[in-house]
Structure formats: C-alpha cells, structure tokens
Design a protein around this motif. Structure first.
Motif, short mmCIF file in Angstrom:
data_model
loop_
_atom_site.label_atom_id
_atom_site.label_comp_id
_atom_site.label_asym_id
_atom_site.label_seq_id
_atom_site.Cartn_x
_atom_site.Cartn_y
_atom_site.Cartn_z
N ALA A 22 0.82 -1.21 0.00
CA ALA A 22 0.00 0.00 0.00
C ALA A 22 0.86 1.26 0.00
CB ALA A 22 -0.93 0.00 1.21
N PHE A 23 1.99 1.21 0.70
CA PHE A 23 2.90 2.36 0.73
C PHE A 23 3.41 2.68 -0.67
CE2 PHE A 23 7.01 4.40 1.28
CZ PHE A 23 6.74 5.36 2.25
N GLY A 24 3.86 1.64 -1.39
CA GLY A 24 4.34 1.86 -2.74
C GLY A 24 3.25 2.33 -3.69
N TYR A 25 2.06 1.74 -3.56
CA TYR A 25 0.95 2.14 -4.43
C TYR A 25 0.59 3.61 -4.21
CZ TYR A 25 -3.72 2.32 -6.46
OH TYR A 25 -4.82 2.67 -7.19
N ALA A 26 0.59 4.05 -2.96
CA ALA A 26 0.22 5.43 -2.66
C ALA A 26 1.22 6.43 -3.23
CB ALA A 26 0.09 5.62 -1.15
N ILE A 27 2.48 6.04 -3.34
CA ILE A 27 3.49 6.94 -3.92
C ILE A 27 3.14 7.28 -5.36
CG2 ILE A 27 5.90 7.08 -4.66
CD1 ILE A 27 6.67 5.55 -2.18
N ALA A 28 2.73 6.27 -6.14
CA ALA A 28 2.36 6.51 -7.53
C ALA A 28 0.99 7.16 -7.64
CB ALA A 28 2.40 5.20 -8.32
N PRO A 197 6.23 17.92 -13.70
CA PRO A 197 5.36 16.87 -13.15
C PRO A 197 5.53 15.52 -13.83
CG PRO A 197 4.13 18.90 -13.51
CD PRO A 197 5.45 19.07 -14.18
N ALA A 198 5.81 15.52 -15.14
CA ALA A 198 5.97 14.26 -15.85
C ALA A 198 7.18 13.49 -15.34
CB ALA A 198 6.10 14.52 -17.35
N THR A 199 8.29 14.19 -15.09
CA THR A 199 9.48 13.53 -14.56
C THR A 199 9.23 12.99 -13.15
OG1 THR A 199 10.91 15.00 -15.85
CG2 THR A 199 11.91 13.86 -13.99
N VAL A 200 8.56 13.79 -12.33
CA VAL A 200 8.25 13.33 -10.98
C VAL A 200 7.36 12.10 -11.03
CG1 VAL A 200 7.09 13.95 -8.82
CG2 VAL A 200 8.56 15.61 -9.97
N TYR A 201 6.42 12.10 -11.96
CA TYR A 201 5.52 10.95 -12.09
C TYR A 201 6.31 9.69 -12.44
CZ TYR A 201 2.19 7.68 -14.06
OH TYR A 201 1.49 6.55 -14.35
N ILE A 202 7.23 9.78 -13.40
CA ILE A 202 8.01 8.60 -13.81
C ILE A 202 8.87 8.11 -12.66
CG2 ILE A 202 9.82 7.80 -15.36
CD1 ILE A 202 8.72 9.64 -17.49
N VAL A 203 9.49 9.04 -11.93
CA VAL A 203 10.31 8.65 -10.77
C VAL A 203 9.45 7.98 -9.71
CG1 VAL A 203 11.76 9.51 -8.90
CG2 VAL A 203 12.04 10.42 -11.21
N ALA A 204 8.25 8.55 -9.45
CA ALA A 204 7.35 7.96 -8.46
C ALA A 204 6.89 6.58 -8.91
CB ALA A 204 6.14 8.87 -8.24
N TYR A 205 6.59 6.43 -10.20
CA TYR A 205 6.15 5.13 -10.70
C TYR A 205 7.29 4.12 -10.63
CZ TYR A 205 2.68 2.38 -13.23
OH TYR A 205 1.73 1.45 -13.56
N GLY A 206 8.51 4.58 -10.91
CA GLY A 206 9.66 3.68 -10.79
C GLY A 206 9.90 3.25 -9.36
N ALA A 207 9.75 4.18 -8.40
CA ALA A 207 9.91 3.83 -6.99
C ALA A 207 8.83 2.84 -6.55
CB ALA A 207 9.85 5.09 -6.13
N ALA A 208 7.60 3.08 -7.00
CA ALA A 208 6.51 2.15 -6.67
C ALA A 208 6.78 0.78 -7.27
CB ALA A 208 5.18 2.71 -7.17
N ALA A 213 8.33 -4.91 -6.71
CA ALA A 213 9.24 -6.01 -7.03
C ALA A 213 9.89 -6.57 -5.77
CB ALA A 213 10.32 -5.53 -8.00
N PHE A 214 10.29 -5.70 -4.85
CA PHE A 214 10.91 -6.13 -3.60
C PHE A 214 9.92 -6.97 -2.79
CE2 PHE A 214 12.21 -5.28 0.84
CZ PHE A 214 13.51 -5.75 0.78
N CYS A 215 8.68 -6.50 -2.71
CA CYS A 215 7.65 -7.26 -1.98
C CYS A 215 7.35 -8.58 -2.66
CB CYS A 215 6.38 -6.43 -1.86
SG CYS A 215 6.52 -4.99 -0.78
N GLY A 216 7.38 -8.60 -4.00
CA GLY A 216 7.15 -9.85 -4.72
C GLY A 216 8.21 -10.89 -4.42
N ILE A 217 9.46 -10.45 -4.30
CA ILE A 217 10.55 -11.37 -3.96
C ILE A 217 10.35 -11.94 -2.57
CG2 ILE A 217 13.03 -11.50 -3.50
CD1 ILE A 217 13.38 -9.34 -5.67
#
Length: 298
Positions: A22-28, A197-208, A213-217
């Motif tokens: 949920a933390f990662g989802y909220a970032i994006a 905003p577009a760059t921030v969005y891509i960075v946020a989506y990458g962090a999410a 991926a970390f949680c999936g592992i």
C-alpha cells in the motif's frame, strides 16, 4: 488463548506485506489520482521472475542455493523495475492526467501482458522454491500450543517494516520527497515553480515498481510460489486496502493496509475461508462509502 496469540503472530507478516504494498501504491497514486491495476501485476510478475530465475540457476547453472536465490532476486528487481518504468513512461503517463477510465483500461491491459509474459516464460509450469530459513522461533513455549514464527517470516517482516520507515523518512526529509509532495498537492502550481510533473511521475512510478518487485521477492520466498492470477487479485486488493488509510498519504495507507491484514488473518482463523475475500472486500467497500467525502464543485 494460545491459538489467538498464534493468529496475531501470523497476522504480523501479512500486515507487513500489505503495508509495504500500500505504501508503494500510494506513492504513484498521489501524483495522478488514478486507480491503477498494474501495481499488483508488477508485484506478481517480480515474484514469478524470482522463482523462474532461481529455478534456472539451480537446475541449469548448478548454482548453490544462496547464489540461485541471489540470481532470482537480481532478475526480479531488474525485470520488475524495467517493466514498471516502461509501463509508466509509455502507457500510463500519456493517460495519467486524462480520463480515469482510460487509465483503468490501460492498466488492465498491462496486467494481462505481464501475466501472459510470466506464464509463457515459465512454459505454464507452476514452479516452487524449496523451503529455506524455516527454523521455528518460539515466543511462548506453551506445551500444548506454542506460539511461534519462522525465521523467514521475521526477516520479511523486518525488511518490509524497514522499507516503509525508510521510504517515509525519504519522502519527508529529501529533495525528491519535496518534489513529490509538491506535485501530489498541486501539479500546476509545482510546474509554475519549475518542477516537471511528468518527470516526478516517472520517478514515483519507478519507486513504486521497485517496492512492488521487492515485496514480490519476499512474498515468493515465503510462500515458495507465485500464481499467474495473483496479479489481478493483488491489483484489486491493493487498490482497496490502500484507500482505507488514504491513497495519497503513503504512511496512512500502509497503516490502514496493516489493519486489513490483521482482519483478514483473523477471519481465516475463525470464519469460513470460502467467504474470506467476499467479507474483506465487502468491509472495505462499506468503509469507503461511509468515509467518502464529497467536494463541492465551484
């Protein structure tokens, strides 16, 4: 009493997993305010890549188990992050600030692509990891019903809790977090201040995507497997559980998701398992309806 305490202990790893997701989802979500099913698919996709490459390293490259798991983790992080960045840059970003329905349809398409890619890569086989770090640590040595957790459960809980704590600190004490907060609160005002905003969005989506991926592992290392349909299940579930605490506030979303994990575990222990998902989703819908706040349109 011992059985109840054991269920509370069992709820801790589940709550930590839900909180981190949920933390990662909220970032994006905070920078787009659009529901996105791709996040759950990235979680399942990374878990499947972890199992697939760990199996490849063990059976084809004849690596020792730690090296095979390391290969699987590296591949899962690489493919999970890569798939998330590609989906965010070329699929979600062009639609993120337009129709909400378009984002949902596109995210469903991305979910199906990721699910089918993982299925074809594994040749529709359900691969399983051998148990590891499954030594039992007893917290209450009751002779009739000891309360205990395994080492992998405790490690996963600690890593996910650390992920949430570290991410919260980064969002509140770094320039990256400042830019993220500016765009999430008012995209147009942030653009007037020189923030893209577009760059921030891509960075946020990458962090999410990296968090997913970390949680999936970690989830695959505990359960030993990741099913092809897990992406859709978790895509919908994360969307709902993140809304309990607030989809635009990552820490509150994590706390709300942890509460849902506790309720789900207790239902599994005391209620009919067949009705668990129905009851959980029904509870989430009721909470969302009751706590919904309408904003007047000027």
């Amino acid at each position: 009493m011992a059985y109840f305490l054991q269920q509370i202990a069992n709820a801790v790893p589940v709550a930590a997993l839900y909180a981190a997701l949920a933390f990662g989802y909220a970032i994006a979500f905070a920078v787009t305010r659009r529901a996105d099913l791709t996040y759950g698919a990235l979680f399942a996709f990374a878990g499947q890549m972890f199992v697939l490459f760990a199996d490849f390293g063990w059976n084809r490259l004849w690596l020792v188990m730690p090296a095979a798991l390391g290969l699987g983790a590296a591949a899962a992080l690489t493919f999970g992050l890569g798939a998330g960045v590609v989906a965010g840059r070329y699929v979600m970003r062009p639609l993120a600030f337009s129709s909400a329905n378009a984002v949902v349809a596109a995210s469903l398409g991305s979910l199906l692509v990721l699910m089918e890619t993982a299925r074809l890569a594994s040749e529709t086989r359900s691969l399983w990891l051998p148990p590891f770090l499954n030594d039992v640590i007893v917290f209450w040595p009751n002779p009739e019903f000891p309360v205990a957790l395994t080492v992998v459960q405790l490690i996963n809980t600690a890593l996910m809790a650390g992920l949430v704590a570290g991410g919260h600190w980064l969002l509140n004490h770094s320039y990256v977090g400042r830019y993220w907060r500016a765009v999430s609160e008012d995209r147009e005002a942030a653009a007037l201040c020189g923030i893209n905003p577009a760059t921030v969005y891509i960075v946020a989506y990458g962090a999410a995507s990296l968090i997913a991926a970390f949680c999936g592992i970690l989830a695959a290392s505990y359960y030993g497997n990741m099913d092809f349909g897990t992406g859709l299940t978790f895509g919908v579930k994360v969307l709902f559980i993140a809304a309990i605490g607030g989809q635009t506030a990552p820490l509150l979303a994590a706390l709300g998701a942890a509460g849902v994990g506790l309720v789900e575990t207790l239902w599994s222990a005391y209620g009919p398992i067949l009705w668990r998902d129905f009851a959980i989703f029904g509870f989430l819908v009721i909470v969302l309806v009751v706590t919904r706040r309408e904003k007047a349109i000027p």
